[in-house]
Design a protein around this motif. Structure first.
Motif, short mmCIF file in Angstrom:
data_model
loop_
_atom_site.label_atom_id
_atom_site.label_comp_id
_atom_site.label_asym_id
_atom_site.label_seq_id
_atom_site.Cartn_x
_atom_site.Cartn_y
_atom_site.Cartn_z
N ALA A 1 1.06 -1.27 -0.05
CA ALA A 1 -0.02 0.00 -0.03
C ALA A 1 0.92 1.07 0.05
O ALA A 1 1.97 1.37 0.66
CB ALA A 1 -1.18 -0.14 1.17
N LEU A 2 0.38 2.35 -0.69
CA LEU A 2 0.96 3.45 -0.59
C LEU A 2 -0.17 4.39 0.27
O LEU A 2 -1.32 4.43 -0.05
CB LEU A 2 1.27 4.24 -1.82
CG LEU A 2 2.61 3.76 -2.53
CD1 LEU A 2 2.49 4.28 -4.10
CD2 LEU A 2 3.54 4.07 -1.75
N HIS A 3 0.33 5.20 1.03
CA HIS A 3 -0.22 6.32 1.98
C HIS A 3 -0.33 7.61 1.97
O HIS A 3 1.03 8.07 1.72
CB HIS A 3 -0.24 5.75 3.42
CG HIS A 3 -0.78 4.20 3.86
ND1 HIS A 3 -1.88 4.32 4.36
CD2 HIS A 3 0.17 3.32 3.85
CE1 HIS A 3 -1.98 2.73 4.55
NE2 HIS A 3 -0.73 2.15 4.26
N TRP A 4 -1.25 8.41 1.67
CA TRP A 4 -0.91 9.81 1.51
C TRP A 4 -1.87 10.53 2.31
O TRP A 4 -1.99 11.89 2.25
CB TRP A 4 -1.25 10.23 0.11
CG TRP A 4 -2.30 9.74 -0.68
CD1 TRP A 4 -3.92 10.27 -0.29
CD2 TRP A 4 -2.47 8.79 -1.87
NE1 TRP A 4 -4.71 9.32 -1.14
CE2 TRP A 4 -3.90 8.47 -1.96
CE3 TRP A 4 -1.55 8.11 -2.33
CZ2 TRP A 4 -4.19 7.73 -3.06
CZ3 TRP A 4 -1.90 7.02 -3.60
CH2 TRP A 4 -3.28 6.97 -3.88
N ARG A 5 -2.49 10.09 3.32
CA ARG A 5 -3.04 10.73 4.36
C ARG A 5 -2.40 11.81 4.99
O ARG A 5 -1.33 11.61 5.28
CB ARG A 5 -3.74 9.84 5.41
CG ARG A 5 -4.61 10.39 6.34
CD ARG A 5 -5.46 9.81 7.51
NE ARG A 5 -6.49 9.02 6.49
CZ ARG A 5 -6.53 7.52 6.22
NH1 ARG A 5 -5.33 6.79 6.59
NH2 ARG A 5 -7.23 7.30 5.57
N ALA B 1 -3.68 18.08 -1.05
CA ALA B 1 -4.36 17.32 -2.17
C ALA B 1 -3.87 17.17 -3.34
O ALA B 1 -3.69 15.89 -3.95
CB ALA B 1 -5.95 18.13 -2.38
N ASP B 2 -3.10 18.22 -3.81
CA ASP B 2 -2.17 18.04 -5.17
C ASP B 2 -1.16 17.14 -5.10
O ASP B 2 -1.11 16.42 -6.15
CB ASP B 2 -1.87 19.38 -5.49
CG ASP B 2 -2.97 20.68 -5.85
OD1 ASP B 2 -4.17 20.15 -6.21
OD2 ASP B 2 -2.76 21.70 -6.11
N ASP B 3 -0.51 17.19 -3.96
CA ASP B 3 0.72 16.00 -4.04
C ASP B 3 0.09 14.80 -3.70
O ASP B 3 0.68 13.85 -4.47
CB ASP B 3 1.47 16.38 -2.44
CG ASP B 3 2.20 17.85 -2.56
OD1 ASP B 3 2.45 18.13 -3.70
OD2 ASP B 3 2.68 18.11 -1.74
N LEU C 1 0.81 11.41 -6.42
CA LEU C 1 1.50 10.40 -5.87
C LEU C 1 0.63 9.30 -6.40
O LEU C 1 0.91 8.25 -6.84
CB LEU C 1 1.41 10.55 -4.57
CG LEU C 1 2.10 9.25 -3.93
CD1 LEU C 1 3.15 8.67 -4.48
CD2 LEU C 1 2.02 9.10 -2.53
N ARG C 2 -0.90 9.44 -6.42
CA ARG C 2 -1.83 8.64 -6.79
C ARG C 2 -1.38 8.11 -8.40
O ARG C 2 -1.51 7.15 -8.68
CB ARG C 2 -3.26 8.93 -6.53
CG ARG C 2 -4.00 7.66 -7.13
CD ARG C 2 -5.60 8.17 -6.83
NE ARG C 2 -6.71 7.18 -7.29
CZ ARG C 2 -7.17 7.13 -8.53
NH1 ARG C 2 -6.83 7.93 -9.30
NH2 ARG C 2 -7.92 6.11 -8.64
N THR C 3 -1.42 9.37 -9.17
CA THR C 3 -1.14 9.33 -10.61
C THR C 3 0.18 8.41 -11.06
O THR C 3 -0.05 7.36 -11.86
CB THR C 3 -1.07 10.35 -11.43
OG1 THR C 3 -2.56 11.40 -10.91
CG2 THR C 3 -0.96 10.45 -12.52
N ARG C 4 1.23 8.70 -10.13
CA ARG C 4 2.60 7.79 -10.33
C ARG C 4 2.33 6.50 -10.31
O ARG C 4 2.72 5.75 -10.91
CB ARG C 4 3.40 8.46 -9.58
CG ARG C 4 4.03 10.07 -9.97
CD ARG C 4 5.09 10.53 -9.03
NE ARG C 4 6.37 9.53 -9.09
CZ ARG C 4 7.21 9.84 -8.04
NH1 ARG C 4 7.15 10.29 -7.00
NH2 ARG C 4 8.47 8.99 -8.08
N ALA C 5 1.69 6.34 -9.09
CA ALA C 5 1.52 4.91 -8.42
C ALA C 5 0.63 4.11 -9.71
O ALA C 5 0.96 2.93 -9.86
CB ALA C 5 1.09 4.69 -7.27
N LEU C 6 -0.35 4.64 -10.11
CA LEU C 6 -1.30 3.97 -11.00
C LEU C 6 -0.63 3.61 -12.14
O LEU C 6 -0.69 2.81 -12.98
CB LEU C 6 -2.48 4.84 -11.28
CG LEU C 6 -3.58 4.98 -10.19
CD1 LEU C 6 -4.89 5.84 -10.64
CD2 LEU C 6 -4.17 3.35 -10.20
#
Length: 261
Positions: free
Chosen positions: A139-143, A147-149, A153-158
């Protein structure tokens, strides 16, 4: 507390608890029993939850099972219950019985290779501090991120993980505050089905959860028990009942314990 399905009679469910000598209570951890916390090792239960669960456990008429996406090694230090409880971790891949016996499901080597490749990408991208590795899952967490960061990160991971998921037969799922790649062989739904099968007779049952990973469990419990969404805001869900924590969660547990006396 809001009933979400017209055919749900909550008072009738509470009466069934009073009549039954045995019942099954299944609970997610993060977001359900404990508030989300950017420091995941500090996400302890809401005030009053430990005492409420210990009271239910002490009555010895409810099989209490916590089903979490966390690895058991991370979950155990946070619970702080006085009474032993059955645990499922890593979305059902790990299981620890109330007597301490533990087992981990055997995983597909192809899926494990995909997870290893994903972990290598995480390290090469310098994202190790945001990653959580556990049996059969990454898992990758960004909590707590801006919001932009978090979106970047979600886009890179996907972009990296989507081809791996396709090539290695892995599930790629969003959750509240992150993205997870995991083997599809086990899930919260499979844990719920196993628990229901282990009960020799039909018993009053409920599952309490908060995010999209709990929708699988709600689906497995359809027609077999009460499905309870626990979160501050309502969202689209298959649940029968919505509770806002912690007050309504504690109220529900008090009703449950009232039926256990």
């Amino acid at each position: 507390m809001r009933i979400l399905r017209a055919d749900i009679d909550l008072e009738s469910f509470y009466r069934s608890l009073e009549r039954s000598p045995r019942r099954l209570l299944m609970l997610d951890y993060d977001g359900t029993l404990a508030p989300f916390c950017a420091q995941r090792d500090q996400a302890v239960p809401y005030p009053g939850v430990r005492a409420a669960l210990d009271e239910v456990l002490c009555a010895r008429r409810t099989r209490v099972v916590i089903i979490s996406g966390r690895a058991l090694a991370d979950l155990l230090p946070l619970l702080g219950l006085r009474q032993p409880v059955e645990l499922w971790g890593s979305h059902g891949i790990e299981r620890r019985h109330a007597n301490g016996d533990a087992q981990t499901a055997e995983l597909d080597p192809k899926a494990l290779r995909g997870l290893a490749d994903a972990d290598s990408w995480v390290e090469s991208a310098g994202l190790g501090p945001y990653a959580e590795s556990k049996p059969g899952c990454l898992a990758l967490h960004w909590r707590g991120m801006p919001a932009d960061d978090a979106a970047a990160l979600r886009t890179r991971a996907l972009e990296s993980w989507s081809p791996l998921a396709l090539a290695h037969g892995l599930d790629l799922r969003d959750f509240d505050g992150g993205l997870e790649l995991r083997t599809p062989s086990r899930s919260k739904a499979s844990a719920v089905r196993t628990l229901l099968e282990e009960e020799k007779e039909a018993v009053p049952a409920a599952y309490l959860g908060d995010d999209q990973t709990d929708e699988d469990a709600f689906g497995a419990l359809q027609g077999r028990g009460l499905r309870v969404l626990v979160r501050p805001e309502l969202r689209p869900t298959a649940a029968d009942l919505w509770l806002q924590p912690p007050e309504e969660l504690l109220e529900f547990l008090a009703h449950w314990q009232g039926g256990a006396r």
